[in-house]
Design a protein around this motif. Structure first.
Motif, PDB file in Angstrom:
ATOM      1  N   ARG A 201       1.005  -1.198   0.039  1.00 24.51           N
ATOM      2  CA  ARG A 201       0.063  -0.033   0.149  1.00 24.51           C
ATOM      3  C   ARG A 201       0.727   1.172  -0.014  1.00 24.51           C
ATOM      4  NH1 ARG A 201      -5.568  -0.814   1.206  1.00 24.51           N
ATOM      5  NH2 ARG A 201      -5.737   1.463   1.726  1.00 24.51           N
ATOM      6  N   THR A 202       1.816   1.155   0.631  1.00 26.11           N
ATOM      7  CA  THR A 202       2.783   2.566   0.764  1.00 26.11           C
ATOM      8  C   THR A 202       3.538   2.470  -0.478  1.00 26.11           C
ATOM      9  OG1 THR A 202       3.191   2.276   3.285  1.00 26.11           O
ATOM     10  CG2 THR A 202       4.597   3.387   2.115  1.00 26.11           C
ATOM     11  N   ALA A 203       4.152   1.644  -1.220  1.00 26.94           N
ATOM     12  CA  ALA A 203       4.724   1.600  -2.388  1.00 26.94           C
ATOM     13  C   ALA A 203       3.630   2.071  -3.318  1.00 26.94           C
ATOM     14  CB  ALA A 203       5.073   0.150  -2.627  1.00 26.94           C
ATOM     15  N   CYS A 204       2.408   1.741  -3.191  1.00 34.51           N
ATOM     16  CA  CYS A 204       1.673   2.174  -4.321  1.00 34.51           C
ATOM     17  C   CYS A 204       1.427   3.597  -4.095  1.00 34.51           C
ATOM     18  CB  CYS A 204       0.211   1.510  -4.208  1.00 34.51           C
ATOM     19  SG  CYS A 204       0.018  -0.183  -4.677  1.00 34.51           S
ATOM     20  N   ASP A 205       1.184   4.236  -2.797  1.00 32.30           N
ATOM     21  CA  ASP A 205       1.210   5.618  -2.635  1.00 32.30           C
ATOM     22  C   ASP A 205       2.229   6.470  -3.324  1.00 32.30           C
ATOM     23  OD1 ASP A 205      -1.357   5.049  -1.215  1.00 32.30           O
ATOM     24  OD2 ASP A 205      -0.551   5.254   0.739  1.00 32.30           O
ATOM     25  N   ILE A 206       3.708   5.899  -2.863  1.00 31.35           N
ATOM     26  CA  ILE A 206       4.743   6.691  -3.458  1.00 31.35           C
ATOM     27  C   ILE A 206       4.689   6.613  -4.828  1.00 31.35           C
ATOM     28  CG2 ILE A 206       7.182   6.143  -3.613  1.00 31.35           C
ATOM     29  CD1 ILE A 206       7.227   4.830  -0.723  1.00 31.35           C
TER      30      ILE A 206
ATOM     31  N   THR B 201      -5.816  -0.808  -5.341  1.00 31.29           N
ATOM     32  CA  THR B 201      -6.709  -1.988  -6.108  1.00 31.29           C
ATOM     33  C   THR B 201      -5.782  -2.301  -7.104  1.00 31.29           C
ATOM     34  OG1 THR B 201      -8.942  -1.335  -5.205  1.00 31.29           O
ATOM     35  CG2 THR B 201      -8.404  -2.838  -7.394  1.00 31.29           C
ATOM     36  N   ALA B 202      -5.512  -1.405  -7.925  1.00 31.23           N
ATOM     37  CA  ALA B 202      -4.473  -1.623  -9.199  1.00 31.23           C
ATOM     38  C   ALA B 202      -3.117  -2.202  -8.596  1.00 31.23           C
ATOM     39  CB  ALA B 202      -4.195  -0.424 -10.130  1.00 31.23           C
ATOM     40  N   GLY B 203      -2.692  -1.800  -7.676  1.00 29.85           N
ATOM     41  CA  GLY B 203      -1.337  -2.318  -7.243  1.00 29.85           C
ATOM     42  C   GLY B 203      -1.297  -3.690  -6.836  1.00 29.85           C
ATOM     43  N   TYR B 204      -2.538  -3.841  -6.066  1.00 26.72           N
ATOM     44  CA  TYR B 204      -2.506  -5.414  -5.584  1.00 26.72           C
ATOM     45  C   TYR B 204      -2.882  -6.364  -6.917  1.00 26.72           C
ATOM     46  CZ  TYR B 204      -2.402  -4.557  -0.657  1.00 26.72           C
ATOM     47  OH  TYR B 204      -1.835  -4.194   0.574  1.00 26.72           O
ATOM     48  N   ARG B 205      -3.845  -5.987  -7.960  1.00 36.03           N
ATOM     49  CA  ARG B 205      -3.733  -6.430  -9.102  1.00 36.03           C
ATOM     50  C   ARG B 205      -2.608  -6.809  -9.913  1.00 36.03           C
ATOM     51  NH1 ARG B 205      -7.274  -3.473 -11.971  1.00 36.03           N
ATOM     52  NH2 ARG B 205      -8.763  -4.018 -10.608  1.00 36.03           N
TER      53      ARG B 205
ATOM     54  N   ALA C 223       0.418  -6.731  -8.421  1.00 33.04           N
ATOM     55  CA  ALA C 223       1.181  -7.707  -7.906  1.00 33.04           C
ATOM     56  C   ALA C 223       0.804  -9.383  -8.004  1.00 33.04           C
ATOM     57  CB  ALA C 223       0.999  -7.301  -6.315  1.00 33.04           C
ATOM     58  N   LYS C 224      -0.424  -9.436  -7.890  1.00 35.07           N
ATOM     59  CA  LYS C 224      -1.000 -10.753  -8.159  1.00 35.07           C
ATOM     60  C   LYS C 224      -0.527 -11.223  -9.750  1.00 35.07           C
ATOM     61  CE  LYS C 224      -5.226 -13.357  -7.979  1.00 35.07           C
ATOM     62  NZ  LYS C 224      -6.675 -13.438  -8.052  1.00 35.07           N
ATOM     63  N   ASN C 225      -0.566 -10.478 -10.666  1.00 37.47           N
ATOM     64  CA  ASN C 225      -0.432 -10.720 -11.785  1.00 37.47           C
ATOM     65  C   ASN C 225       1.172 -10.836 -12.135  1.00 37.47           C
ATOM     66  OD1 ASN C 225      -3.128 -10.972 -12.339  1.00 37.47           O
ATOM     67  ND2 ASN C 225      -3.277  -8.884 -12.960  1.00 37.47           N
ATOM     68  N   GLY C 226       1.920 -10.255 -11.385  1.00 44.55           N
ATOM     69  CA  GLY C 226       3.549 -10.419 -11.659  1.00 44.55           C
ATOM     70  C   GLY C 226       3.834  -9.242 -12.433  1.00 44.55           C
ATOM     71  N   THR C 227       2.968  -8.237 -12.463  1.00 47.61           N
ATOM     72  CA  THR C 227       3.452  -7.045 -13.423  1.00 47.61           C
ATOM     73  C   THR C 227       3.610  -5.743 -12.362  1.00 47.61           C
ATOM     74  OG1 THR C 227       1.067  -6.416 -13.662  1.00 47.61           O
ATOM     75  CG2 THR C 227       2.016  -7.942 -15.392  1.00 47.61           C
ATOM     76  N   PHE C 228       3.847  -5.839 -11.345  1.00 48.65           N
ATOM     77  CA  PHE C 228       4.046  -4.664 -10.342  1.00 48.65           C
ATOM     78  C   PHE C 228       5.549  -3.857 -10.637  1.00 48.65           C
ATOM     79  CE2 PHE C 228       5.032  -1.999  -6.456  1.00 48.65           C
ATOM     80  CZ  PHE C 228       3.714  -1.364  -6.148  1.00 48.65           C
ATOM     81  N   PRO C 229       5.631  -2.709 -10.875  1.00 40.29           N
ATOM     82  CA  PRO C 229       6.899  -2.062 -11.452  1.00 40.29           C
ATOM     83  C   PRO C 229       7.976  -2.634 -10.835  1.00 40.29           C
ATOM     84  CG  PRO C 229       5.481  -0.365 -10.815  1.00 40.29           C
ATOM     85  CD  PRO C 229       4.795  -1.768 -10.487  1.00 40.29           C
TER      86      PRO C 229
ATOM     87  N   TYR D 199       2.573  -8.782   0.662  1.00 41.65           N
ATOM     88  CA  TYR D 199       3.912  -8.563  -0.197  1.00 41.65           C
ATOM     89  C   TYR D 199       4.687  -7.287   0.424  1.00 41.65           C
ATOM     90  CZ  TYR D 199       1.076 -10.254  -3.959  1.00 41.65           C
ATOM     91  OH  TYR D 199       0.100 -11.148  -4.716  1.00 41.65           O
ATOM     92  N   VAL D 200       5.977  -7.669   0.358  1.00 42.28           N
ATOM     93  CA  VAL D 200       6.856  -6.840   0.915  1.00 42.28           C
ATOM     94  C   VAL D 200       7.560  -6.207  -0.463  1.00 42.28           C
ATOM     95  CG1 VAL D 200       9.073  -6.602   2.413  1.00 42.28           C
ATOM     96  CG2 VAL D 200       7.220  -8.138   3.302  1.00 42.28           C
TER      97      VAL D 200
END
Length: 76
Positions: free
Chosen positions: A21-26, A32-36, A38-44, A54-55
């Motif tokens: 959540r903090t990473a998404c804010d940064i 919601t998009a960030g968790y999606r 992460a789940k799909n393996g496409t977080f930047p 997730y850490v």
């Protein structure tokens, strides 16, 4: 409520890791998009899955933002 702007010193002050959540804010993205992503393996940035959480290594956030890991920010 999420912070609108994160400054370099605040990001470095998080230590070695933070939560998703903090990473998404940064990064200025919705949770919601960030968790999606992460789940799909496409977080930047690479994530570490610990149980159901997730850490996010802060060093990877610094790299993505173009901030050097090793050097401290210049004195204001």
């Amino acid at each position: 409520m999420a912070k609108e702007t994160w400054h370099e010193g605040e990001i470095r002050g998080l230590g070695a890791r933070t939560d998703l959540r903090t990473a998404c804010d940064i990064l200025g993205m919705g949770h919601t998009a960030g968790y999606r992503m992460a789940k799909n393996g496409t977080f930047p940035v690479p994530l570490i899955k610990v149980g159901r959480s997730y850490v996010v290594p802060v060093a990877h956030l610094l790299d993505l933002l173009g901030l050097s890991r090793g050097s401290e920010m210049a004195a204001a």
